[in-house]
Design an enzyme around this catalytic site. Structure first.
Site, mmCIF file in Angstrom:
data_model
loop_
_atom_site.group_PDB
_atom_site.id
_atom_site.type_symbol
_atom_site.label_atom_id
_atom_site.label_comp_id
_atom_site.label_asym_id
_atom_site.label_seq_id
_atom_site.Cartn_x
_atom_site.Cartn_y
_atom_site.Cartn_z
ATOM 1 N N HIS A 88 -14.919 -62.435 56.193
ATOM 2 C CA HIS A 88 -14.464 -61.217 56.870
ATOM 3 C C HIS A 88 -14.996 -61.163 58.307
ATOM 4 C CE1 HIS A 88 -12.919 -58.888 53.282
ATOM 5 N NE2 HIS A 88 -13.507 -59.929 52.725
ATOM 6 N N ASP A 93 -13.310 -52.401 57.652
ATOM 7 C CA ASP A 93 -12.902 -53.342 56.608
ATOM 8 C C ASP A 93 -12.647 -52.598 55.296
ATOM 9 O OD1 ASP A 93 -12.429 -55.826 55.389
ATOM 10 O OD2 ASP A 93 -14.147 -56.761 56.348
ATOM 11 N N GLY A 101 -8.244 -64.747 43.961
ATOM 12 C CA GLY A 101 -7.819 -63.656 44.828
ATOM 13 C C GLY A 101 -6.631 -63.937 45.717
#
Length: 473
Positions: free
Chosen positions: A24, A121, A385
């Site tokens: 991220h 985020d 994911g």
């Protein structure tokens, strides 16, 4: 450290606040670098232990600063960790608990900095309300492809207000989903998606955090473009009824001085152009013993030179794990033609080497983009994911790579599945799928390397954000 405050409201000032995972942090840094080159002021929030590493990849700029955060103590979290790369799955869930406890600290910093926007985020769903009360706009930055958001984290994913989807429901797109190549997921992939709807420590699940953040923010930023994901972008807009601004794929720039170290450069130099398979799964995606064995045997069956990077969780010794997982006699059989490494390697420089012609990866989208721009044929083996959806986008919609065939129920793949996927893009290049993939790969490579196109996306983004913030150009 001394924090630079906002003295003038003529330049757009953004606070960047990613989750504490480098999957991220890196996209937030890459976007910061693009924006700061166009005069945008950046205040980058991260944990104290991350600061040095972030500063090595954040472009030096007088209008850019890194602001250290103190992570509150939570029972079970180690002191001084940098990111989720150093945590096990249980500890990673506790990190979200710590993040929720940081609200007073974040509020004080925002009061001091007075930015125009906070770009946040998935885990900080409490930020929009806090920022709104302070008169600050917010942008939810989705570091995943728009397909991932459209398939998993839209309101229509729930079949009823209080009922999360089951495995069978997660195999299929939500109501109103656009007609594309993505029509059905495999059972093992849908089962993995259940994590999104699981709560830990009596905290909101990932789905609830994302939905709350997307619904509460002023605007949505998406790491994509209309050329690649137009139908999914439009679907997300229709679901959340607010602006979705596109930042492009944010292609990382490699400095000319970033040369490949001699050891690996010399090894690669001995092979013909575009003949080597580079295989890596990133720093936080791990294969089990059976998967390692089948992968290794599949690489051997191709009879092509290969460079395999295998990493393991922090509490495992890589040499011990490799010795146990690799097939008996494997290293002796591939000596001179194959090498295996653990830990960090210069991935971008390796992919750019003239002898590397295939990139077998987990389908993390940053890795996919690196493969595309470096002219390496993509073979994808997603393991968790969003990787599953990234691969559907690249192999289905973009038709620029292939995915390793897997068994529906449990995701098992064998050595022949590995060989077949690699062969289709490395050997069968003048026929069928191999030929069409190479044509499409080149098309997308040219598009991603078109600096004028990528710069326009960032310039348009700055203008649109200035408009939302009420700044006159």
């Amino acid at each position: 450290m001394e924090i630079k405050k906002e003295n003038s409201r003529t330049n757009l000032h953004l606070v960047m606040f990613p989750f504490f995972a480098f999957g991220h942090i890196s996209p937030f840094v890459q976007l910061s670098n693009k924006l700061s080159s166009h005069g945008v002021k950046i205040s980058f929030f991260s944990a104290q232990a991350n600061i040095n590493r972030i500063q090595t990849i954040l472009n030096p700029n007088p209008t850019t600063q890194v602001v250290p955060l103190t992570i509150p103590h939570v029972e079970g979290l180690p002191q001084g960790f940098e990111s989720t790369n150093e945590l096990n799955p249980t500890q990673s869930e506790l990190l979200k608990v710590a993040l929720d406890l940081m609200q007073p600290q974040i509020k004080n910093l925002l009061l001091e900095l007075k930015p125009h926007f906070v770009i946040f985020d998935f885990a900080q769903e409490w930020l929009p309300k806090m920022a709104y009360d302070l008169g600050i706009k917010t942008a939810f930055y989705s570091v995943f492809v728009a397909l991932s958001t459209a398939f998993l984290t839209v309101p229509s994913r729930l079949h009823s207000e209080k009922s999360y989807p089951n495995v069978e429901q997660l195999k299929y797109p939500p109501s109103g989903f656009p007609k594309t190549s993505v029509t059905c997921m495999k059972t093992f992939e849908a089962r993995d998606f259940l994590y999104m709807f699981k709560s830990f420590h009596n905290k909101p699940c990932v789905y609830d955090r994302v939905i709350s953040g997307l619904q509460g923010c002023s605007i949505i930023l998406a790491k994509t473009c209309n050329e690649m994901e137009g139908p999914y972008v439009e679907y997300v807009k229709s679901q959340f009824k607010k602006p979705v601004l596109l930042v492009g794929s944010v292609v990382p720039e490699v400095e000319p001085t970033d040369e490949l170290e001699g050891k690996w450069g010399n090894w690669l130099d001995q092979f013909e152009a575009k003949s080597v398979i580079f295989c890596s799964f990133g720093s936080e995606t791990f294969l089990n013993d059976d998967q390692i064995k089948e992968l290794a045997l599949g690489l051997e069956l191709t009879n092509l030179p290969f460079f395999l990077v295998l990493n393991f969780p922090k509490d495992k010794d890589a040499s011990t794990e490799l010795k146990r997982a690799l097939p008996e006699g494997f290293l002796e059989r591939v000596k001179g033609k194959g090498v295996i490494s653990s830990g960090w390697v210069q991935q971008q420089q390796i992919l750019a080497h003239k002898s590397v012609g295939c990139y077998l990866c987990h389908g993390g989208f940053s890795s996919v983009i690196e493969g595309l721009v470096n002219d390496c044929q993509l073979v994808m083996l997603p393991l968790k994911g969003d990787q599953f959806l990234n691969c559907k986008l690249v192999s289905g919609d973009l038709r620029a790579g292939v995915e390793v065939n897997r068994r529906d129920e449990d995701g098992h793949f064998g050595k022949w599945d590995i060989k077949s996927a690699i062969k289709s893009v490395m050997v069968e290049v003048d026929e069928g799928i191999g030929k069409s993939i190479r044509v499409n790969h080149k098309k997308w490579r040219d598009f991603l390397l078109d600096k004028s196109v990528q710069d326009k996306l960032i310039l348009d983004l700055v203008k649109e954000m200035e408009g939302v913030a009420g700044i006159s150009s």
